[in-house]
Design an enzyme around this catalytic site. Structure first.
Site, PDB file in Angstrom:
ATOM      1  N   TYR A  54     -32.139   0.943  12.809  1.00  0.00           N
ATOM      2  CA  TYR A  54     -32.138  -0.436  12.303  1.00  0.00           C
ATOM      3  C   TYR A  54     -30.721  -1.010  12.330  1.00  0.00           C
ATOM      4  O   TYR A  54     -29.866  -0.605  11.534  1.00  0.00           O
ATOM      5  CB  TYR A  54     -32.694  -0.520  10.871  1.00  0.00           C
ATOM      6  N   ALA A 213     -48.815 -16.024   4.777  1.00  0.00           N
ATOM      7  CA  ALA A 213     -49.021 -17.398   5.274  1.00  0.00           C
ATOM      8  C   ALA A 213     -47.712 -18.184   5.365  1.00  0.00           C
ATOM      9  O   ALA A 213     -47.723 -19.392   5.535  1.00  0.00           O
ATOM     10  CB  ALA A 213     -50.051 -18.157   4.432  1.00  0.00           C
TER      11      ALA A 213
END
Ligand code: NAP
Length: 329
Positions: A54, A213
């Site tokens: 990462y 969302a």
């Protein structure tokens, strides 16, 4: 707190994934990330997840800075990192290395970047098929004996390989993608983990933000890896959006955020699953932390199971290059 099998380690019901603080999800800010790590720790999260790949070591160094600041409380933290993915800087394409020499050198490099003497949980990030799982397990068991690591696990491993590994030495955890919209582990891996007393760590429990969302592929910066996810492309995205709308309506009717319900579903469905969510926002951290207080009923869990039945999801969970080293069987 939950005790990890084969160890004296105790982890919080949810962990914090640090990946997005260095790479893959757009803009990062170290000062802000350190504040989030601190807030999470003060709020009771003690399980932190990183990997050498990462940000090409940046993520481990960042976590190392945080650990150094809380040196006296190091014993209260459980630090998990991973080896095995080899990439050129700023490239997503990878090769996998599971050879003993590589594992040993990767472990030394991670210890150095994290600034610790022992890694609590060391995962093989991806499998190199030419190296037998038994050999990888034996190398990891040697590292436990030598005191370099406290325990080990595998990421994206198959149930069959896990059984072979457990026959050689105790495996503490398996980490794979698992969320409402990524349900592959339900085929056999979750059961195998339960039978073998192996903790299942669910990564990307919020579907990399899709389930919240709050994700809009059109406004994502160029360096956001999610731009390439097949599930967020064209017709697949349109179809998945319809499902998301139904989920958002359901969450609203239950008076919880999408993230809270996505996490509560994981926490209530299986006792041996620990979700590790990722965030760089204080408000998201607070939102997610309350998931553990939501007692979904059996009917609600079933309703969510059915809404996100795997045949309702369009598109693969990774682009082609991302499947390297993932065991699907
Ligand atoms: N083993 C593996 O191969 C593998 C692969 C991927 C990830 N992982 C590990 O798993 C960890 C978690 O994965 P992930 O980061 O993909 O997890 P995730 O929790 O599914 O997704 C993180 C994304 O969701 C957003 N988010 C978090 N809480 C939110 C909320 N309440 N409302 C709205 N948005 C919210 C975050 O936004 P902000 O960041 O903007 O706050 C971030 O964009 C990683 O950090 C890494 O340690 C492992």
């Amino acid at each position: 707190m939950k005790k990890l099998s084969q160890t004296h380690l105790k982890i919080s019901p949810m962990g914090l994934g640090c990946m997005g603080m260095s790479e893959f999800y757009g803009q990062t800010n170290d000062q802000n990330s350190l504040q989030i790590l601190e807030q999470a720790f003060h709020a009771g999260i003690n399980f932190f997840d990183t990997a050498d790949t990462y940000g090409h070591g940046h993520n481990e160094q960042l976590l190392g800075q945080f650990i150094a600041h809380y040196r006296t409380e190091r014993e209260a933290m459980v630090i998990a990192t991973k080896f095995g993915i080899v990439r050129a800087e700023n490239h997503y394409k990878r090769r996998i290395d599971n050879t003993p020499d590589y594992i040993r050198s990767a472990c030394e490099a991670s210890l150095k970047r994290l600034g610790i003497e022992q890694i609590d949980l060391y995962y093989c990030h991806r499998r190199q098929p030419e190296i037998p799982i038994e050999d990888v397990t034996a190398t990891l068991a040697d590292l436990v004996q030598e005191g370099k690591i406290k325990s080990f696990g595998f990421s994206e491993i198959s149930a069959q390989s896990l059984e072979k590994a457990c026959a050689i030495a105790p495996v503490t955890a398996v980490q794979s993608e698992y969320s409402l919209w990524s349900r592959e582990p339900e085929q056999s891996l979750l059961n195998t983990c339960q039978q073998l007393n192996v903790e299942f760590v669910a990564y990307s429990p919020l579907g990399r933000a899709f389930l919240t969302a709050d994700l809009n592929p059109e406004t994502m910066p160029e360096n956001d890896f999610r731009k390439n996810l097949p599930r967020l492309q064209g017709e697949a995205f349109q179809s998945n959006q319809l499902l998301l709308k139904k989920f958002s309506d359901l969450c609203q009717s239950w008076q919880h955020s999408n993230a809270q319900i996505a996490l509560a579903w994981l926490l209530r469905k299986h006792a041996h699953v620990t979700p590790i969510f990722g965030t760089r926002h204080s408000k998201y951290l607070q939102d997610n932390l309350t998931a553990n207080q939501i007692n979904l009923t059996t009917e609600q869990i079933l309703q969510l199971d059915q809404l996100f039945a795997p045949d309702q999801i369009q598109g693969e969970r990774y682009p082609d290059a991302g499947w390297t080293g993932i065991e699907t069987a």
